[in-house]
Scaffold this motif. Sequence first.
Motif, PDB file in Angstrom:
ATOM      1  N   ASP A   1       0.964  -0.980  -0.026  1.00 26.73           N
ATOM      2  CA  ASP A   1       0.108  -0.016  -0.035  1.00 26.73           C
ATOM      3  C   ASP A   1       0.833   1.208   0.147  1.00 26.73           C
ATOM      4  O   ASP A   1       2.045   1.424   0.852  1.00 26.73           O
ATOM      5  N   GLY A   2       0.602   2.106  -0.736  1.00 26.78           N
ATOM      6  CA  GLY A   2       1.489   3.495  -1.008  1.00 26.78           C
ATOM      7  C   GLY A   2       2.320   3.445  -2.063  1.00 26.78           C
ATOM      8  O   GLY A   2       3.081   4.386  -2.332  1.00 26.78           O
ATOM      9  N   ASP A   3       2.807   2.311  -2.682  1.00 28.27           N
ATOM     10  CA  ASP A   3       3.702   2.081  -3.555  1.00 28.27           C
ATOM     11  C   ASP A   3       3.067   2.519  -4.959  1.00 28.27           C
ATOM     12  O   ASP A   3       1.846   2.337  -5.229  1.00 28.27           O
ATOM     13  N   ASP A   4       3.886   3.430  -5.783  1.00 21.03           N
ATOM     14  CA  ASP A   4       3.341   3.902  -7.242  1.00 21.03           C
ATOM     15  C   ASP A   4       4.698   2.992  -8.248  1.00 21.03           C
ATOM     16  O   ASP A   4       5.470   3.790  -8.589  1.00 21.03           O
ATOM     17  N   TRP A   5       4.152   1.817  -8.310  1.00 19.71           N
ATOM     18  CA  TRP A   5       5.062   1.177  -9.269  1.00 19.71           C
ATOM     19  C   TRP A   5       4.716   0.656 -10.713  1.00 19.71           C
ATOM     20  O   TRP A   5       3.420   0.720 -10.933  1.00 19.71           O
ATOM     21  N   HIS A   6       5.621   0.915 -11.696  1.00 18.33           N
ATOM     22  CA  HIS A   6       5.476   0.840 -12.950  1.00 18.33           C
ATOM     23  C   HIS A   6       6.463  -0.249 -13.530  1.00 18.33           C
ATOM     24  O   HIS A   6       7.445  -0.075 -13.774  1.00 18.33           O
ATOM     25  N   TRP A   7       5.805  -1.514 -14.028  1.00 14.89           N
ATOM     26  CA  TRP A   7       6.507  -2.639 -14.468  1.00 14.89           C
ATOM     27  C   TRP A   7       6.800  -2.523 -16.021  1.00 14.89           C
ATOM     28  O   TRP A   7       5.972  -2.073 -16.833  1.00 14.89           O
ATOM     29  N   VAL A   8       8.092  -2.728 -16.292  1.00 12.98           N
ATOM     30  CA  VAL A   8       8.538  -2.806 -17.670  1.00 12.98           C
ATOM     31  C   VAL A   8       9.292  -4.210 -17.751  1.00 12.98           C
ATOM     32  O   VAL A   8       9.610  -4.892 -17.018  1.00 12.98           O
ATOM     33  N   ASP A   9       9.246  -4.502 -18.998  1.00 12.36           N
ATOM     34  CA  ASP A   9       9.882  -5.753 -19.558  1.00 12.36           C
ATOM     35  C   ASP A   9      11.405  -5.595 -19.965  1.00 12.36           C
ATOM     36  O   ASP A   9      12.188  -6.750 -19.975  1.00 12.36           O
ATOM     37  N   ARG A  10      12.033  -4.487 -20.091  1.00 10.58           N
ATOM     38  CA  ARG A  10      13.299  -4.237 -20.299  1.00 10.58           C
ATOM     39  C   ARG A  10      14.073  -3.035 -19.752  1.00 10.58           C
ATOM     40  O   ARG A  10      13.165  -2.059 -19.665  1.00 10.58           O
ATOM     41  N   VAL A  11      15.283  -3.067 -19.524  1.00  9.61           N
ATOM     42  CA  VAL A  11      15.974  -1.935 -19.306  1.00  9.61           C
ATOM     43  C   VAL A  11      15.818  -0.922 -20.089  1.00  9.61           C
ATOM     44  O   VAL A  11      16.375  -1.163 -21.366  1.00  9.61           O
ATOM     45  N   GLY A  12      15.631   0.262 -19.729  1.00  3.76           N
ATOM     46  CA  GLY A  12      15.737   1.742 -20.821  1.00  3.76           C
ATOM     47  C   GLY A  12      14.480   2.100 -20.927  1.00  3.76           C
ATOM     48  O   GLY A  12      14.270   3.292 -21.485  1.00  3.76           O
ATOM     49  N   ASP A  13      13.321   1.410 -20.574  1.00  9.83           N
ATOM     50  CA  ASP A  13      12.075   1.850 -20.927  1.00  9.83           C
ATOM     51  C   ASP A  13      11.645   2.803 -19.725  1.00  9.83           C
ATOM     52  O   ASP A  13      11.704   2.399 -18.594  1.00  9.83           O
ATOM     53  N   LEU A  14      11.094   3.933 -20.005  1.00 10.80           N
ATOM     54  CA  LEU A  14      10.732   4.878 -18.870  1.00 10.80           C
ATOM     55  C   LEU A  14       9.388   5.466 -19.026  1.00 10.80           C
ATOM     56  O   LEU A  14       9.239   6.519 -19.735  1.00 10.80           O
ATOM     57  N   PRO A  15       8.594   4.854 -18.562  1.00 12.85           N
ATOM     58  CA  PRO A  15       7.043   5.127 -19.176  1.00 12.85           C
ATOM     59  C   PRO A  15       6.370   6.091 -18.161  1.00 12.85           C
ATOM     60  O   PRO A  15       5.268   6.659 -18.662  1.00 12.85           O
ATOM     61  N   VAL A  16       6.952   6.847 -17.528  1.00 14.59           N
ATOM     62  CA  VAL A  16       6.398   7.732 -16.427  1.00 14.59           C
ATOM     63  C   VAL A  16       7.518   8.940 -16.544  1.00 14.59           C
ATOM     64  O   VAL A  16       8.568   8.728 -16.777  1.00 14.59           O
ATOM     65  N   PRO A  17       6.898  10.226 -16.189  1.00 17.52           N
ATOM     66  CA  PRO A  17       7.732  11.435 -16.022  1.00 17.52           C
ATOM     67  C   PRO A  17       8.871  11.354 -15.102  1.00 17.52           C
ATOM     68  O   PRO A  17       8.513  10.739 -14.013  1.00 17.52           O
ATOM     69  N   GLY A  18       9.850  12.122 -14.870  1.00 15.01           N
ATOM     70  CA  GLY A  18      10.756  12.353 -13.723  1.00 15.01           C
ATOM     71  C   GLY A  18      12.005  12.707 -14.386  1.00 15.01           C
ATOM     72  O   GLY A  18      12.653  12.241 -15.232  1.00 15.01           O
ATOM     73  N   GLU A  19      12.618  13.963 -13.916  1.00 15.59           N
ATOM     74  CA  GLU A  19      13.665  14.657 -14.604  1.00 15.59           C
ATOM     75  C   GLU A  19      14.949  14.107 -13.740  1.00 15.59           C
ATOM     76  O   GLU A  19      16.058  14.235 -14.354  1.00 15.59           O
ATOM     77  N   ARG A  20      14.781  13.667 -12.516  1.00 12.57           N
ATOM     78  CA  ARG A  20      15.992  13.146 -11.885  1.00 12.57           C
ATOM     79  C   ARG A  20      16.025  11.861 -11.429  1.00 12.57           C
ATOM     80  O   ARG A  20      15.138  11.510 -10.561  1.00 12.57           O
ATOM     81  N   VAL A  21      16.607  11.219 -11.976  1.00 12.97           N
ATOM     82  CA  VAL A  21      16.243   9.840 -11.991  1.00 12.97           C
ATOM     83  C   VAL A  21      17.497   9.031 -11.070  1.00 12.97           C
ATOM     84  O   VAL A  21      18.695   9.201 -11.171  1.00 12.97           O
ATOM     85  N   PHE A  22      17.078   8.189  -9.859  1.00 15.22           N
ATOM     86  CA  PHE A  22      17.906   7.404  -9.341  1.00 15.22           C
ATOM     87  C   PHE A  22      17.847   6.086  -9.760  1.00 15.22           C
ATOM     88  O   PHE A  22      17.063   5.255  -9.848  1.00 15.22           O
ATOM     89  N   LEU A  23      18.906   5.637 -10.641  1.00 18.80           N
ATOM     90  CA  LEU A  23      19.362   4.554 -11.420  1.00 18.80           C
ATOM     91  C   LEU A  23      19.944   3.408 -10.682  1.00 18.80           C
ATOM     92  O   LEU A  23      21.338   3.569 -10.461  1.00 18.80           O
ATOM     93  N   THR A  24      19.418   2.231 -10.378  1.00 14.35           N
ATOM     94  CA  THR A  24      19.873   1.334  -9.673  1.00 14.35           C
ATOM     95  C   THR A  24      19.779  -0.120 -10.272  1.00 14.35           C
ATOM     96  O   THR A  24      19.714  -1.300  -9.759  1.00 14.35           O
ATOM     97  N   THR A  25      19.898   0.034 -11.591  1.00 18.17           N
ATOM     98  CA  THR A  25      19.850  -1.362 -12.277  1.00 18.17           C
ATOM     99  C   THR A  25      21.126  -2.026 -12.642  1.00 18.17           C
ATOM    100  O   THR A  25      21.485  -3.077 -13.266  1.00 18.17           O
ATOM    101  N   GLY A  26      22.269  -1.390 -12.300  1.00 21.05           N
ATOM    102  CA  GLY A  26      23.662  -1.873 -12.358  1.00 21.05           C
ATOM    103  C   GLY A  26      24.396  -1.266 -13.544  1.00 21.05           C
ATOM    104  O   GLY A  26      23.882  -0.742 -14.290  1.00 21.05           O
ATOM    105  N   ARG A  27      25.640  -1.417 -13.134  1.00 20.96           N
ATOM    106  CA  ARG A  27      26.464  -0.335 -13.963  1.00 20.96           C
ATOM    107  C   ARG A  27      26.613  -0.719 -15.644  1.00 20.96           C
ATOM    108  O   ARG A  27      26.603   0.077 -16.392  1.00 20.96           O
ATOM    109  N   THR A  28      26.336  -2.015 -15.985  1.00 19.84           N
ATOM    110  CA  THR A  28      26.440  -2.508 -17.454  1.00 19.84           C
ATOM    111  C   THR A  28      24.999  -2.163 -17.983  1.00 19.84           C
ATOM    112  O   THR A  28      25.028  -2.423 -19.058  1.00 19.84           O
ATOM    113  N   ASP A  29      24.034  -1.747 -17.246  1.00 16.28           N
ATOM    114  CA  ASP A  29      22.778  -1.287 -17.939  1.00 16.28           C
ATOM    115  C   ASP A  29      22.692   0.169 -18.136  1.00 16.28           C
ATOM    116  O   ASP A  29      21.577   0.593 -18.727  1.00 16.28           O
TER     117      ASP A  29
END
Length: 247
Positions: free
Chosen positions: A108-136
């Motif tokens: 409850d309270g989460d605002d999650w947006h599921w995607v199938d591949r790294v690189g998809d950004l379906p929601v706005p946001g100008e300052r992104v915290f990226l924690t998918t790993g350095r190779t991505d």
Amino acid sequence: MRARVLLLGGTGEARRLAAALEHHPRVEAISSLAGRVREPARPAGAVRIGGFGGVEGLLDWLRTNEIAAVIDATHPFASTMTRSAAAATERLALPYVVLQRPGWEPRDGDDWHWVDRVGDLPVPGERVFLTTGRTDAAAFAASDRWFLLRSVDPPEPPLPARLTVLLNRGPYPVDGELALLREHRIDLLVTKNSGGQQTAAKLTAARELGLPVVIVRRPKLPAVAIVETEAQAVAWLENVIPDSGGA
């Protein structure tokens, strides 16, 4: 003589399992690390570092080292290694199991947006915290958003033009994650559904701040046996490795 078991590692679960098996009376575990991290956390017992060279290379290694069973405790997104291990063990009729922690589930309270591949950004946001790993990071190279990338080792190009890199290794406390998100004025978190507690605090912090989270779904596993805990992996191993009775 103890049976040799290949433990495909690189995760906290793999290290805990290696420690549990280090003095097992029936099993000699050999941990294998991919070598992608410059200074990996080293597990107990015997360790090999580096790739196998695909399915054929893994087949040769398993035969040469007289491996009796394989436990795959790699990261949930290490799909190439898992597919190779599943194929090689099937061809050799070796017992094989995947030790994989459960994925995260929204609360409850989460605002999650599921995607199938790294690189998809379906929601706005100008300052992104990226924690998918350095190779991505390369998947976001064309984006004009600002990124804070956290990883153990520095990423390699191509990279986003607006990028700040934070080199760090978990676990991360919730208070620290809250402070980090506020300090960098983060308005979007991007992560993979890795599961586990070591890096889950960022999700709690995002929930408390009301931030949207983009989560990459896990790749599908081959049709293989799966356990979720180290204790289950040990029990599976003791079931598939014959007891020689000390002979």
